[in-house]
Enzyme design. Structure first.
Site, PDB file in Angstrom:
ATOM      1  CG  LEU A  38      -1.836  -1.222   1.393  1.00 21.40           C
ATOM      2  CD1 LEU A  38      -2.645  -1.092   2.683  1.00 21.40           C
ATOM      3  CD2 LEU A  38      -2.772  -1.363   0.192  1.00 21.40           C
ATOM      4  CB  CYS A  42       3.462   9.327  -1.906  1.00 17.04           C
ATOM      5  SG  CYS A  42       4.141  10.296  -0.545  1.00 17.04           S
ATOM      6  N   GLY A 116      -8.317  -2.915  -9.961  1.00 18.01           N
ATOM      7  CA  GLY A 116      -9.742  -2.614  -9.873  1.00 18.01           C
ATOM      8  C   GLY A 116     -10.224  -1.905 -11.124  1.00 18.01           C
ATOM      9  CB  SER A 145       0.327  10.933 -11.618  1.00 16.09           C
ATOM     10  OG  SER A 145       1.242  11.139 -10.556  1.00 16.09           O
ATOM     11  N   GLY A 180      14.752  18.117 -17.447  1.00 15.41           N
ATOM     12  CA  GLY A 180      13.705  18.710 -16.626  1.00 15.41           C
ATOM     13  C   GLY A 180      14.248  19.280 -15.335  1.00 15.41           C
ATOM     14  CB  VAL A 237      15.482  17.464 -24.944  1.00 15.95           C
ATOM     15  CG1 VAL A 237      15.892  16.054 -25.373  1.00 15.95           C
ATOM     16  CG2 VAL A 237      16.219  17.864 -23.674  1.00 15.95           C
ATOM     17  N   GLY A 271       7.832  15.757 -15.602  1.00 10.02           N
ATOM     18  CA  GLY A 271       6.505  15.827 -14.998  1.00 10.02           C
ATOM     19  C   GLY A 271       5.844  14.466 -14.904  1.00 10.02           C
ATOM     20  CG  HIS A 321       0.827  18.473   0.883  1.00  9.32           C
ATOM     21  ND1 HIS A 321       2.006  18.100   0.293  1.00  9.32           N
ATOM     22  CD2 HIS A 321       0.677  19.790   0.602  1.00  9.32           C
ATOM     23  CE1 HIS A 321       2.553  19.155  -0.305  1.00  9.32           C
ATOM     24  NE2 HIS A 321       1.750  20.179  -0.142  1.00  9.32           N
ATOM     25  CG  HIS A 444      17.636  34.702  19.477  1.00  8.38           C
ATOM     26  ND1 HIS A 444      18.073  34.982  18.201  1.00  8.38           N
ATOM     27  CD2 HIS A 444      18.729  34.820  20.283  1.00  8.38           C
ATOM     28  CE1 HIS A 444      19.358  35.268  18.236  1.00  8.38           C
ATOM     29  NE2 HIS A 444      19.786  35.177  19.489  1.00  8.38           N
TER      30      HIS A 444
END
Length: 466
Positions: A38, A42, A116, A145, A180, A237, A271, A321, A444
């Protein structure tokens, strides 16, 4: 046949979070994943493994280049054991994906392994070890993706590779050519540059990170050049050819000249594109747009009332996220609640070092919209904490409305910016002004003081430490 209130196809950050929230809200929930683990891209071949390698390579760079100035002397040569480094990366992945298994059991979510696909709008067939069919009143598409390529490039996944293969190389490249200059290429480029590879980044646009604020792009470009990476901007390219263990890339520069690059590996990171293969969306009547995305309305509902879609497979930034927020959004919508997502306040992060992070509008976007704004900027090198750790590169920039002082965008590059950006998100969620942030006490010495100082600079041009 098993029946469910909700079935989710895909177990990435969007899918598994949606499943957990649905279960928390009392729905009988199933999740379907075609791979044996699972977590989706990511957890398996994206965010988590790349951060593990970034961390390991950062340790190596610190040991070889910076330990001595801290008074740490290591006898003998420091060497990279790439096999062990990749093995640690995989252990981190295994532990993380195992955690998702635990969460599914804890929340009584049924997990189905297999591909599925829609039989119709309420039935899903699962092709795996055992072919089966389930029924669900509501279905969430969360299939994510996969890496994009260019039509003339043949990905052999040995020498001409995607990010997936770059995460498990068996040797450090002598010369890694990266096509890229976006997030993925820069992160992996930094990993292998630290480990000793020559790195060339070829970017079509006139700057790296072209969707982020131009100031961030310029600063990170300087960092990469300082690390002796070759940054070939405004290069288109034309071809990628493999000859044995050599890859030859030809690109046209802005003068119209063809430049040739030779390396032993070429990472194609131009991408990602939505992944819908095998879903059989037509059988359910789910509409897609001309970019290959599943069409959704403001409620993330597809053209079929009981089917929703989230994450990379729909419009918007391809961020883990963002998918998580959408997963929760759909679950709560199904439960009759009134959730909201402000897409303007979903931060973007690049996990190079220094880290790059941003939320809200860029200067370019504000200018295009004719919004009058003011800028407050503060350099990290003016911070005591940055000098103490030696992390001097970068700055924080706050953009605020010229009239109301409301914060419209925050852009930062520097140490721990991936964490610091959350302060900006909170401030903007509550529509804070730059003065609001400037009046908050910041410990600080910390890196976070740069945010306060940038807010002071935006308020009355009165940063204290520059």
């Amino acid at each position: 046949m098993k029946s469910y209130d909700v079935a989710i196809i895909g177990s990435g950050p969007g899918g598994y979070v949606a499943a957990i929230r649905c279960a928390q809200l009392g729905m009988k929930t199933a999740i379907i994943e075609k791979y044996s683990t699972l977590g989706g891209t990511c957890l398996n071949v994206g965010c988590i493994p790349s951060k593990a390698l970034l961390s390991s390579s950062h340790h190596y760079e610190e040991a070889t280049k910076h330990f001595e100035e801290h008074g740490i002397e290591i006898p003998g040569d420091i060497k990279v054991n790439l096999e062990k480094m990749i093995g640690r990366k995989q252990a981190v992945v295994d532990q993380t994906t195992g955690g998702i298994d635990f969460l599914m059991k804890k929340n009584n979510i049924d997990v189905f392994e297999g591909l599925g696909s829609f039989k119709d709008a309420t039935h899903i067939t699962i092709e795996g070890k055992d072919a089966q069919e389930i029924e669900a009143k509501k279905i969430i598409i969360a299939t994510g993706s996969k890496p994009s390529t260019l039509p003339f490039i043949t990905l052999d996944k040995e020498r001409v590779i995607t990010s997936t293969e770059a995460l498990k190389l068996k040797e450090i490249p002598k010369h890694l050519i990266i096509i890229g200059g976006g997030v993925i290429g820069l992160e992996l480029g930094q990993v292998y540059r630290r480990l000793g590879a020559e790195v060339t980044v070829i970017e079509y646009m006139d700057r790296i990170l072209p969707t982020m604020d131009a100031g961030l792009s310029k600063e990170l470009n300087k960092v990469f050049k300082k690390a002796k990476c070759k940054m070939m901007l405004s290069h288109k390219v034309q071809s990628v050819e493999r000859h044995g263990d050599e890859v030859i890339v030809k690109a046209e520069n802005k003068k119209g000249e063809v430049v040739e690059f030779k390396g032993d590996y070429c990472l194609v990171s131009v991408g990602r594109k939505p992944y819908t293969a095998g879903l059989n969306l037509d059988a359910a009547g789910v509409a897609m747009n001309d970019r290959g995305q599943v069409e959704v309305n403001d409620h993330l509902q597809t053209s079929v009332d009981n089917i929703y879609a989230i994450g990379d497979v729909i419009k918007g930034a391809m961020l883990a996220h963002k998918a998580e927020e959408e997963g929760v959004f759909v679950a709560e919508t199904l439960a009759g609640q009134k959730p909201h997502i402000d897409y303007n306040l979903i931060p973007g992060v690049v996990y190079t070092w220094p880290e790059v992070a941003a939320v809200g509008k860029t200067e370019e976007e504000l200018k295009a919209a004719n919004v009058e704004y003011k800028v407050g900027q503060f350099p990290f090198r003016a911070l005591g904490r940055a000098r103490a750790s030696g992390d001097l590169d970068g700055f924080v920039k706050i953009l605020a409305d010229k009239t109301t002082d409301e914060v419209l965008g925050v852009h930062m590059i520097g140490a721990r910016c991936a964490d610091l950006i959350a302060e900006a998100v909170v401030a903007m969620e509550f529509r804070a002004s730059a003065e609001d942030i400037s009046r908050m006490s910041h410990a600080h010495p910390t890196f976070a003081e740069a945010v306060k100082e940038a807010a002071l600079a935006a308020t009355e041009d009165r940063a204290l430490h520059v």
